[in-house]
Design a protein around this motif. Structure first.
Motif, PDB file in Angstrom:
ATOM      1  N   SER A   1      52.643  18.969  41.793  1.00 34.66           N
ATOM      2  CA  SER A   1      52.621  20.050  42.778  1.00 34.66           C
ATOM      3  C   SER A   1      53.906  20.103  43.590  1.00 34.66           C
ATOM      4  O   SER A   1      54.294  21.179  44.074  1.00 34.66           O
ATOM      5  CB  SER A   1      51.417  19.907  43.710  1.00 34.66           C
ATOM      6  OG  SER A   1      51.353  18.610  44.268  1.00 34.66           O
ATOM      7  N   LEU A   2      54.606  18.971  43.753  1.00 38.92           N
ATOM      8  CA  LEU A   2      55.895  18.997  44.447  1.00 38.92           C
ATOM      9  C   LEU A   2      56.961  19.682  43.608  1.00 38.92           C
ATOM     10  O   LEU A   2      57.901  20.274  44.149  1.00 38.92           O
ATOM     11  CB  LEU A   2      56.344  17.578  44.795  1.00 38.92           C
ATOM     12  CG  LEU A   2      56.061  17.076  46.208  1.00 38.92           C
ATOM     13  CD1 LEU A   2      56.713  15.718  46.431  1.00 38.92           C
ATOM     14  CD2 LEU A   2      56.522  18.061  47.269  1.00 38.92           C
ATOM     15  N   ASN A  20      41.563  16.300  42.671  1.00 39.63           N
ATOM     16  CA  ASN A  20      41.811  15.716  41.350  1.00 39.63           C
ATOM     17  C   ASN A  20      42.599  14.411  41.418  1.00 39.63           C
ATOM     18  O   ASN A  20      43.005  13.876  40.379  1.00 39.63           O
ATOM     19  CB  ASN A  20      42.542  16.720  40.454  1.00 39.63           C
ATOM     20  CG  ASN A  20      43.850  17.203  41.059  1.00 39.63           C
ATOM     21  OD1 ASN A  20      44.349  16.641  42.037  1.00 39.63           O
ATOM     22  ND2 ASN A  20      44.412  18.259  40.490  1.00 39.63           N
ATOM     23  N   GLY A  21      42.847  13.915  42.631  1.00 35.97           N
ATOM     24  CA  GLY A  21      43.630  12.691  42.773  1.00 35.97           C
ATOM     25  C   GLY A  21      45.106  12.873  42.608  1.00 35.97           C
ATOM     26  O   GLY A  21      45.863  11.902  42.706  1.00 35.97           O
ATOM     27  N   GLU A  22      45.551  14.113  42.375  1.00 30.96           N
ATOM     28  CA  GLU A  22      46.962  14.372  42.103  1.00 30.96           C
ATOM     29  C   GLU A  22      47.577  15.406  43.038  1.00 30.96           C
ATOM     30  O   GLU A  22      48.752  15.296  43.401  1.00 30.96           O
ATOM     31  CB  GLU A  22      47.134  14.867  40.664  1.00 30.96           C
ATOM     32  CG  GLU A  22      46.662  13.902  39.604  1.00 30.96           C
ATOM     33  CD  GLU A  22      46.853  14.485  38.224  1.00 30.96           C
ATOM     34  OE1 GLU A  22      47.975  14.375  37.678  1.00 30.96           O
ATOM     35  OE2 GLU A  22      45.888  15.055  37.674  1.00 30.96           O
ATOM     36  N   ASP A  23      46.818  16.412  43.411  1.00 29.42           N
ATOM     37  CA  ASP A  23      47.370  17.545  44.159  1.00 29.42           C
ATOM     38  C   ASP A  23      47.861  17.100  45.533  1.00 29.42           C
ATOM     39  O   ASP A  23      47.354  16.136  46.117  1.00 29.42           O
ATOM     40  CB  ASP A  23      46.320  18.634  44.289  1.00 29.42           C
ATOM     41  CG  ASP A  23      46.923  20.010  44.528  1.00 29.42           C
ATOM     42  OD1 ASP A  23      48.165  20.116  44.496  1.00 29.42           O
ATOM     43  OD2 ASP A  23      46.162  20.964  44.746  1.00 29.42           O
ATOM     44  N   GLY A  26      42.126  12.988  47.058  1.00 30.01           N
ATOM     45  CA  GLY A  26      41.404  11.965  46.331  1.00 30.01           C
ATOM     46  C   GLY A  26      40.644  12.592  45.181  1.00 30.01           C
ATOM     47  O   GLY A  26      40.943  13.707  44.734  1.00 30.01           O
ATOM     48  N   ARG A  27      39.615  11.879  44.701  1.00 26.73           N
ATOM     49  CA  ARG A  27      38.861  12.366  43.549  1.00 26.73           C
ATOM     50  C   ARG A  27      37.541  13.016  43.963  1.00 26.73           C
ATOM     51  O   ARG A  27      36.731  13.355  43.094  1.00 26.73           O
ATOM     52  CB  ARG A  27      38.577  11.210  42.590  1.00 26.73           C
ATOM     53  CG  ARG A  27      39.778  10.313  42.289  1.00 26.73           C
ATOM     54  CD  ARG A  27      40.854  11.047  41.515  1.00 26.73           C
ATOM     55  NE  ARG A  27      40.423  11.430  40.204  1.00 26.73           N
ATOM     56  CZ  ARG A  27      40.336  10.590  39.152  1.00 26.73           C
ATOM     57  NH1 ARG A  27      40.651   9.319  39.309  1.00 26.73           N
ATOM     58  NH2 ARG A  27      39.949  11.017  37.979  1.00 26.73           N
ATOM     59  N   ALA A  73      37.501  20.549  41.592  1.00 27.89           N
ATOM     60  CA  ALA A  73      38.476  21.054  40.632  1.00 27.89           C
ATOM     61  C   ALA A  73      38.213  20.428  39.279  1.00 27.89           C
ATOM     62  O   ALA A  73      37.566  19.382  39.150  1.00 27.89           O
ATOM     63  CB  ALA A  73      39.898  20.723  41.095  1.00 27.89           C
ATOM     64  N   MET A  74      38.737  21.080  38.264  1.00 25.60           N
ATOM     65  CA  MET A  74      38.699  20.515  36.922  1.00 25.60           C
ATOM     66  C   MET A  74      39.660  19.333  36.863  1.00 25.60           C
ATOM     67  O   MET A  74      40.835  19.456  37.195  1.00 25.60           O
ATOM     68  CB  MET A  74      39.110  21.572  35.903  1.00 25.60           C
ATOM     69  CG  MET A  74      38.102  22.686  35.727  1.00 25.60           C
ATOM     70  SD  MET A  74      36.590  22.142  34.867  1.00 25.60           S
ATOM     71  CE  MET A  74      37.256  21.812  33.246  1.00 25.60           C
ATOM     72  N   LEU A  75      39.147  18.172  36.448  1.00 31.74           N
ATOM     73  CA  LEU A  75      39.996  16.998  36.307  1.00 31.74           C
ATOM     74  C   LEU A  75      40.625  16.981  34.921  1.00 31.74           C
ATOM     75  O   LEU A  75      39.994  17.345  33.931  1.00 31.74           O
ATOM     76  CB  LEU A  75      39.177  15.722  36.523  1.00 31.74           C
ATOM     77  CG  LEU A  75      38.457  15.579  37.859  1.00 31.74           C
ATOM     78  CD1 LEU A  75      37.699  14.266  37.910  1.00 31.74           C
ATOM     79  CD2 LEU A  75      39.436  15.657  39.014  1.00 31.74           C
ATOM     80  N   ARG A  76      41.875  16.551  34.875  1.00 30.30           N
ATOM     81  CA  ARG A  76      42.478  16.374  33.567  1.00 30.30           C
ATOM     82  C   ARG A  76      41.770  15.238  32.832  1.00 30.30           C
ATOM     83  O   ARG A  76      41.424  14.221  33.451  1.00 30.30           O
ATOM     84  CB  ARG A  76      43.964  16.051  33.707  1.00 30.30           C
ATOM     85  CG  ARG A  76      44.786  17.217  34.167  1.00 30.30           C
ATOM     86  CD  ARG A  76      46.243  17.031  33.823  1.00 30.30           C
ATOM     87  NE  ARG A  76      46.994  16.403  34.877  1.00 30.30           N
ATOM     88  CZ  ARG A  76      48.332  16.451  34.967  1.00 30.30           C
ATOM     89  NH1 ARG A  76      49.032  17.087  34.068  1.00 30.30           N
ATOM     90  NH2 ARG A  76      48.959  15.845  35.957  1.00 30.30           N
ATOM     91  N   PRO A  77      41.554  15.369  31.528  1.00 27.43           N
ATOM     92  CA  PRO A  77      40.958  14.244  30.783  1.00 27.43           C
ATOM     93  C   PRO A  77      41.806  12.991  30.962  1.00 27.43           C
ATOM     94  O   PRO A  77      43.034  13.047  30.887  1.00 27.43           O
ATOM     95  CB  PRO A  77      40.987  14.738  29.329  1.00 27.43           C
ATOM     96  CG  PRO A  77      41.043  16.224  29.422  1.00 27.43           C
ATOM     97  CD  PRO A  77      41.838  16.524  30.658  1.00 27.43           C
TER      98      PRO A  77
END
Length: 955
Positions: free
Chosen positions: A354-355, A703-706, A921-922, A948-952
């Motif tokens: 996202s950055l 999703n733990g990433e955004d 977080g998740r 949100a949809m999590l990436r596999p």
């Protein structure tokens, strides 16, 4: 049926099967491996492998090693940014204590455990690393699987043979960042994504899908011919009939074209497939209209789908004309570009996806349409952002070279990135001073150009040359002459006149230095003014180079050095400066004043910007250097409502005036053809009274990433940002997420960008051991190793000795007892640690095996928490000595590991602003960020973390 499964493919499958059949899901999986890593800074284990025997990784490389006392990290991760600053460190790399002189900080380990189901047996399994800085050695289940030196290219290893399907697996990565590859901040660690890819034995080979668009005479009118290519490999021993099919989906989701091709593949062979389809009236991709198509490549054999890959692409043409410059979709298109390194405040080189989007959006806000990945291959997610947001890319190879290794890296770069519509130009390298004009340099460049064209004949190729009017070496053979500075008639004009058939591009221009919010030079603190005045001996002001290029369309436009400030190269000062001043934005993405100059010349919308700020207490009556940046025809300047005159503004120019300071309001009006089109004002603010928070995205994906990028500022009682505020601000976050990093854009700030949370480890030495010799070859499951054994007659052992007691080819069992309490067992993890284990055999805790003996070369650790109980516990080790003297030595310990408390986050404002990166977080929920500073009203801001949809991902 998958919505994207093409109808033709169902027909093909039914022919194979002899009857109509529903399509099976393609068995390709691409699973994210970013979460759940353990990290250890330092290396006490050397190369961690026995070079005499395979599959014998020891220490962290071994499958049974316990890393419970290591830090938990998620990827991407850059450990260099966590290190302190040191004036003795390399300034070009930002004075972080890494590299030459700092061996303890320059090598580290990463480990991750993961499960594989039994159903993966028979599939091909790949570990894909998008980027590790640098010199990575990878082990899986104790087996060495590969070594990769470059810190910038991706790499992959086939781990099929050493994977444990139906059980636990361990990947360990030794990273050595002791040496640098560039002369700028490069980070350290696994700073890009890691993936686990699973395929059938009959599958599409990595990066072999290539889709390209072609028009008659390369002019995008009428239909487009879409060429689709792929390579299929059969890793099985039996021959197979393979069918590859392609289907194209338009930006609106409609299926608009398909094709099929069949081949027979022998065992352990590969075949290339290709087909073309014609698309009538396609939608063209451009930065202003970034429309993306989708190609689904599907493969079948024996009535079953064996693979499926989706590829996004855009339909457009790119070229250079020696007189008209760069051509996009057949028309002249001025490149309004920036050069950039790959680091950002708070995270170093480990940017979340996202950055990448945040930074590209900032550049587009300024009117930029092009991005140079200086001086290395980018992370794939940067190109995804450029594809989707609309940004042309000069994709740059790291280093000139035609040896086998450098050509391999070049091929991997081109194959990986060639489907991105944003990638418009390949760059061979940057400023190869020592070889630029040599015959060898020319020969190497020819080989590299030929290599690129063999893989991608659709894009032009350039090289950033540090020369003026010189036609030799690389410049004599390169397709497009790249200019690194050297504006002027004696250089560019003379060169173009002498070589009128060679296209040109300003691949690196500008290099104006400026510090955000500073208007009086301060060499002691390492600050330069933000006025467009500070060029270096080799460089130009923004106005100088823009004005020169504006009247020469054959130069194609240019790329400013740089879009964003970056760590390292603290020009023109050294310590205490730790990052560059070249950026149009600072390291956080806060704009400097030149942002508005470029926006004025790169966009048509009315722009009117005043500098400096108007807070100059103590300078009443003294002249202040005032500038107006605008694309208006005329400017009228006012001080406290009184006109200071109306003046014309030259194209690409700036209005400059000395104005005696009076508190109040400095304002301006901009006119086009006599009509008022823009107004601007700078007010004298009051003292800061409160902290203020705002975010680029108040809602992020759980999703733990955004990431939400939060701007922190100090405001006065009227809510105006105080442009000279330097308050120290403290941060707290509650809810399902965490603080990822902080920054403020200050090029001389030595405050940490993050907080490192280290596990708390309590050590209990195990000094009292006994041992006894045993007979026989096998030392496994001996009576002496059981939980209850009378060892009263055994020989006491000094386990801290340098050598063990076993002679050559002797066998022995070593035992100790330890009493534990409920408080001891409250620790979340407990490790059994040995300094050295010289010999081969099992390790038991209370009669239960915890693994095999570690190494005589380094320490070993075992996770034993589940096998311990309150009261007396026994530890037994059986060792068979094959060498000189053997046995346990150099100590043993129990290590009680707790997670550690989160640290305190803070950062000072720099000229009114700071930045906080909040990562999701998740779990969904509200993230409440609180910011407080002494003497100021605190602020709260709620970020919503939404489902949100999590990436596999890999379990």
């Amino acid at each position: 049926m998958n919505r994207s499964t093409p109808i033709w493919f169902l027909v093909v499958l039914s022919l194979f099967a002899g009857s109509a059949a529903a399509a099976e899901p393609a068995p390709r999986e691409r699973l994210l491996m970013d979460f759940g890593w353990r990290f250890h800074l330092g290396n006490e284990w050397g190369i961690a492998q026995n070079l005499a025997k395979s599959g014998t990784g020891y220490g962290p490389a071994g499958a049974g090693f316990s890393d419970a006392s290591w830090r938990q990290v998620n990827l991407p991760h850059d450990w260099a940014i966590e290190l302190p600053f040191d004036p003795k460190a390399d300034g070009a790399h930002g004075f972080h204590a890494i590299g030459p002189g700092f061996p303890g900080n320059s090598v580290a380990w990463y480990r991750r455990e993961f499960e594989l189901p039994k159903t993966d047996a028979g599939r091909r399994l790949w570990l894909d690393f998008d980027g590790v800085f640098r010199n990575a050695t990878v082990f899986v289940n104790g087996w060495f699987v590969g070594h990769h030196e470059s810190g910038y290219g991706g790499f992959r290893y086939d781990i099929t043979d050493v994977a444990n399907c139906g059980g636990n697996n361990v990947v360990a990565v030794l990273v050595d960042a002791s040496e640098f590859e560039g002369w700028f901040y490069e980070g350290a660690g696994i700073y890009r994504h890691v993936w686990l890819t699973k395929t059938a034995p009959l599958a599409i080979t990595p990066d072999s899908v290539f889709v390209s668009s072609h028009f008659k005479d390369n002019i995008p009118r009428g239909p487009a011919e879409i060429r689709m290519e792929a390579e299929v490999a059969n890793d099985g021993e039996r021959s197979a009939g393979a069918t590859v099919g392609w289907e194209i989906f338009a930006p609106d989701g409609r299926s608009v074209g398909s094709a099929v091709e069949q081949h027979d593949l022998g065992g352990t062979s590969a075949v290339s497939f290709s087909r073309t389809v014609k698309l009538e009236a396609p939608e063209l991709w451009s930065p202003e209209n970034p429309k993306l198509y989708r190609l689904v490549t599907t493969m079948a054999a024996g009535g079953h789908a064996t693979d499926r890959i989706e590829t996004t692409f855009g339909i457009r043409t790119v070229a250079f004309d020696a007189n008209r410059g760069f051509l996009l979709n057949g028309q002249p298109y001025v490149l309004k570009g920036t050069c950039n390194h790959q680091d950002h405040a708070g995270v170093g080189s480990a940017l979340p996806d996202s950055l990448q989007y945040f930074r590209i959006a900032k550049l587009k806000e300024m009117g930029s349409n092009a991005y140079r990945t200086s001086h290395n291959p980018p992370t794939p997610e940067l190109l995804d952002a450029c594809d989707r947001l609309g940004m042309l890319v000069m994709d740059e190879n790291r280093l000139l070279g035609s040896d086998a290794l450098h050509l391999q890296w070049l091929r991997e770069l081109v194959r990986r990135d060639r489907n991105h519509p944003s990638v418009a130009i390949w760059s061979l390298a940057n400023e190869e001073f020592s070889t630029d004009t040599t015959p060898a340099g020319a020969s190497v460049a020819v080989t590299m150009q030929d290599t690129i064209r063999s893989l991608d004949p659709t894009r032009p190729i350039t090289y950033n040359a540090p020369l003026g009017n010189v036609f030799a070496g690389i410049d004599s053979v390169i397709e497009v002459r790249g200019w690194s500075y050297r504006i002027g008639e004696a250089n560019m004009d003379a060169y173009h006149k002498a070589h009128p058939l060679q296209p040109n591009v300003g691949s690196e221009q500008g290099s104006t230095v400026g510090t955000r919010g500073i208007y009086t030079a301060d060499p002691v603190r390492g600050y330069v003014t933000a006025y467009d005045d500070n060029r270096q001996p080799w460089s130009n002001t923004a106005e100088d180079w823009v004005t020169f290029f504006d009247s020469r369309p054959w130069l194609s436009g240019g790329f400013v050095w740089t879009g964003f400030d970056y760590r390292g190269e603290p020009t023109p000062y050294s310590w205490p400066c730790i990052n560059s001043h070249f950026g149009i934005f600072d390291t956080c993405g806060f704009p400097k004043d030149n942002f508005w100059y470029y926006k004025a010349v790169w966009t048509d919308e009315p722009v009117l910007h005043l500098l400096p700020h108007w807070n100059w207490a103590g300078r009443e009556g003294q002249p202040i250097d005032v500038r107006v940046l605008s694309n208006c025809d005329e400017i009228e300047l006012f001080l406290n409502g009184k006109s200071l005159g109306r003046q014309p503004l030259a194209r690409d120019g700036q209005l400059k005036m000395m104005v005696p300071y009076q508190p109040g309001e400095l304002s301006a009006k901009g006119f086009r053809k006599g009509k008022l089109v823009a107004e601007a004002r700078n007010e004298t603010t009051g003292a800061a009274t409160a902290v203020h928070l705002s975010a680029d995205h108040p809602t992020i994906d759980a999703n733990g990433e955004d990431v939400s990028v939060v701007t922190v500022s100090a405001v006065d009682e009227k809510g105006r940002v105080v442009p000279v505020a330097m308050n120290h601000v403290r941060f707290e976050l509650s809810g399902p997420g965490h603080l990822l990093g902080v920054g403020n854009g200050d090029p001389s700030s030595h405050e940490p960008d993050g907080v490192v949370v280290m596990p708390v480890v309590t050590v209990r030495d195990l000094p009292t051991w006994k041992w006894t010799k045993v007979s026989g070859e096998d030392v496994t499951n001996l009576p002496q190793e059981e939980a209850q054994v009378d060892d009263s007659t055994w020989t006491p052992l000094d386990i801290t000795a340098e050598r063990g007691p076993l002679g050559p080819r002797e066998r022995g069992v070593f035992r100790t007892r330890v009493v534990l309490t409920e408080m001891d067992l409250a620790a979340p993890a407990i490790e059994l640690w040995f300094g050295r284990m010289d010999g081969e055999g099992p390790v038991y805790v209370n009669g239960q095996s915890v693994g095999r003996a570690g190494s005589a070369r380094a320490s070993s650790a075992y996770s034993v928490r589940k096998l311990l109980h309150v009261g007396e516990n026994t530890i037994a080790v059986g060792l068979a000595n094959w060498g000189d003297m053997g046995g346990l030595n150099k100590g043993a310990q129990l290590r009680f590991v707790d997670g550690g408390a989160p640290g305190s986050w803070s950062r000072s404002l720099f000229n009114g602003y700071a930045q906080v990166l909040v990562q999701a977080g998740r779990k969904a929920g509200a993230l409440k960020l609180t910011a407080s500073a002494d003497g100021l009203k605190p602020a709260e801001f709620v970020i919503t973390s939404a489902e949100a949809m999590l990436r596999p991902e890999v379990p």
